[in-house]
Scaffold this motif. Structure first.
Motif, PDB file in Angstrom:
ATOM      1  N   SER A 127      -5.075   0.388   4.764  1.00 37.34           N
ATOM      2  CA  SER A 127      -4.315  -0.172   3.632  1.00 37.34           C
ATOM      3  C   SER A 127      -5.070   0.052   2.324  1.00 37.34           C
ATOM      4  CB  SER A 127      -4.020  -1.656   3.856  1.00 37.34           C
ATOM      5  OG  SER A 127      -5.186  -2.325   4.259  1.00 37.34           O
ATOM      6  N   THR A 169       1.816  -1.693   6.022  1.00 30.40           N
ATOM      7  CA  THR A 169       1.046  -2.133   7.197  1.00 30.40           C
ATOM      8  C   THR A 169       1.323  -1.300   8.450  1.00 30.40           C
ATOM      9  OG1 THR A 169       2.751  -3.761   7.625  1.00 30.40           O
ATOM     10  CG2 THR A 169       0.781  -4.544   6.492  1.00 30.40           C
ATOM     11  N   GLY A 209       0.418  -3.223   0.741  1.00 29.75           N
ATOM     12  CA  GLY A 209       1.387  -3.915   1.591  1.00 29.75           C
ATOM     13  C   GLY A 209       1.886  -3.050   2.731  1.00 29.75           C
TER      14      GLY A 209
END
Ligand SMILES: *Cc1c(COP(=O)(O)O)cnc(C)c1O
Length: 388
Positions: free
Chosen positions: A247, A31, A29
């Motif tokens: 990521s 980013t 998550g």
């Protein structure tokens, strides 16, 4: 086609992608990452350092943004020139991939055909080597995921090394985490893997480790995206040549942190236990193991019993129970079911998978006493240590 059972979430029991643990999913998550920053270099380099013991090497495994096949291609291109003689072991779809790659890059290729579901012998590989003037490299799998056969690379390579001095390149994409890999100790020159198998990540990262010997024998072929020499220099400092799947690198860091905390030995033992339990369950259900002479700790391939439509069975498991098992490919279409227990899979996950198989087989008209498989699995996973 099949009515969905109530309240069942989708679950992965196929040999890649494998279940993604929550901590890994959450790490993805992140980013706002700039991949040209000291913070990112640190994370990237830590991933390399933690991959090394899993590959069993003192060299730094490289992290590539690609699927596993990209790492296979990068190794083949880096270590062979046009016209080089190579031997490929083809015991299924992934062995066939080495063969196709070698031919695409114009290597003189000898293929060792292995009956599907079996492991190759060192003698068969050495016969192929003896047909060539000077074999540059042997390419094989550790675990042939399409059939569920594990090749015991440890003893196989030891036997090959008695007379063979060329390079040995192993596709360990689906064996790492489930089977040990000691590339330095076993004198293997290249090992590749991928994120969506044992590492519990979604697809998108691939890994390639080369021995010092291999680094000294790089080919003269042109290359660009997969220039491993360039990657080696940069990745020593945590810099990838191109924009990495950042990521996924954070996710990898989380997965490796978890594996590091638990300890790889314990993780390997766990996979051996799950695999043994899966095989016992299959037999207790009155079914036959497909790769019976070369059992794998990664996945268990099950022969679909007479009278059952294998493709329908896999479809039922998906549509009715949300359980994604894999069927067979090509000549094995409809003939086997592949049940993966690779990666972040718990004892309870395994039991759920077996229970689903029992229900689905019963619904497809196969006679079995419900619970026999689950019972055998549980009995094979009893922890012997009361302290635990
Ligand atoms: C999954 C897998 C690959 C790589 O496949 P990709 O789809 O390119 O990630 C290669 N070899 C084996 C043995 C595999 O299991």
């Amino acid at each position: 086609m099949f009515q969905r059972d109530l309240f069942t979430p989708d679950r992965l029991f196929c040999p890649g992608p494998t279940p993604v643990p929550k901590s890994v999913a959450l790490a993805m998550g992140e980013t706002s990452i700039y991949h040209r920053s000291d913070e990112f270099y640190k994370v990237f380099r830590r991933c390399g350092d933690r991959l090394a013991p899993i590959f069993g090497t003192s060299t730094l495994p490289l992290i590539l943004t690609a699927s596993g096949s990209g790492a296979m291609e990068s190794v083949l291109v880096s270590l062979t020139d046009v016209g080089d003689e190579v031997v490929v072991v083809n015991g299924g779809k992934f062995g066939e991939r080495w063969e196709k790659l070698a031919k695409a890059y114009k290597c003189e290729t000898e293929t060792v055909q292995v009956p599907w579901g079996q492991a190759p012998t060192a003698a068969a590989i050495l016969t192929a080597v003896s047909r060539q003037k000077q074999t540059k490299a042997i390419f094989l799998q550790a675990n042939e995921t399409s059939t569920g056969a594990y090749y015991k690379v440890d003893s196989l390579v030891k036997e090959l090394r008695r007379s063979y001095k060329g390079l040995i390149c192993v596709d360990a994409i689906s064996s790492l985490i489930a089977h040990p890999m000691k590339m330095d100790e076993w004198a293997i020159d290249a090992v590749v893997s991928g994120s969506q198998k044992g590492f519990g990540l979604p697809p998108g990262l691939a890994f390639a480790a080369l021995s010092e010997r291999a680094w000294g024998q790089l080919s003269a072929r042109p290359r660009f995206y997969f220039d491993l020499e360039k990657e080696r220099k940069g990745q020593a400092e945590g810099r990838s040549a191109w924009t990495p799947a950042a990521s996924l690198v954070f996710a990898l860091d989380a997965a490796l942190q978890h594996l590091h905390e638990v300890g790889i030995e314990r993780v390997l033992d766990h996979h051996a236990t799950l695999a043994k339990a899966a095989r016992a369950a299959v037999q207790a259900m009155g079914l036959e193991l497909f790769a019976v002479t070369a059992p794998s700790n990664t996945l268990t391939s099950i022969t679909v019993p007479a009278g059952v439509d294998g493709q329908r069975l896999v479809k039922r498991l998906r549509q009715r129970f949300g359980m994604f098992f894999a069927g067979g490919q090509d000549e094995l279409k409809g003939k086997i079911v592949r049940f993966s227990h690779l990666g972040f899979v718990s004892r309870f996950d395994l039991i759920d998978g077996i229970a689903a198989l029992e229900f689905a087989l019963r619904e497809e008209g196969f006679h079995l006493d419900l619970g026999n498989g689950v019972k055998a699995a549980m009995q094979n996973m009893v922890s012997s240590n009361a302290q635990q």
